[in-house]
Design a protein around this motif. Structure first.
Motif: not given
Ligand code: SF4
Length: 61
Positions: A13-16, A23-26, A32-35, A43-47
């Motif tokens: 899918p596009s973006g993330c 459940p938190l998708a907006v 756009a793909e999150p950095h 500790h890193r997260a892509a959201c």
């Protein structure tokens, strides 16, 4: 068990990539793909909400 559709690895899918199961998708999660964001030491997260969610988790404890 995570609900939602498993994204296709050949036609993601596009973006993330996780947005079809998140459940938190907006709406903006499709844009756009999150950095990767550093939320703490090692500790890193892509959201798009990574910093906000991590801070909330720390204050809720
Ligand atoms: S960016 Fe975050 S909130 Fe949006 S779909 Fe991805 S994991 Fe969920």
């Amino acid at each position: 068990m995570i609900k939602g559709e498993i994204p296709s690895p050949t036609n993601p899918p596009s973006g993330c990539f996780f947005r079809t199961r998140c459940p938190l998708a907006v709406k903006d999660c499709a844009a756009a793909e999150p950095h990767l964001t550093e939320v703490s030491s090692n500790h890193r997260a892509a959201c798009r909400f990574a910093g906000e969610l991590f801070a909330r988790r720390l204050t809720a404890a």
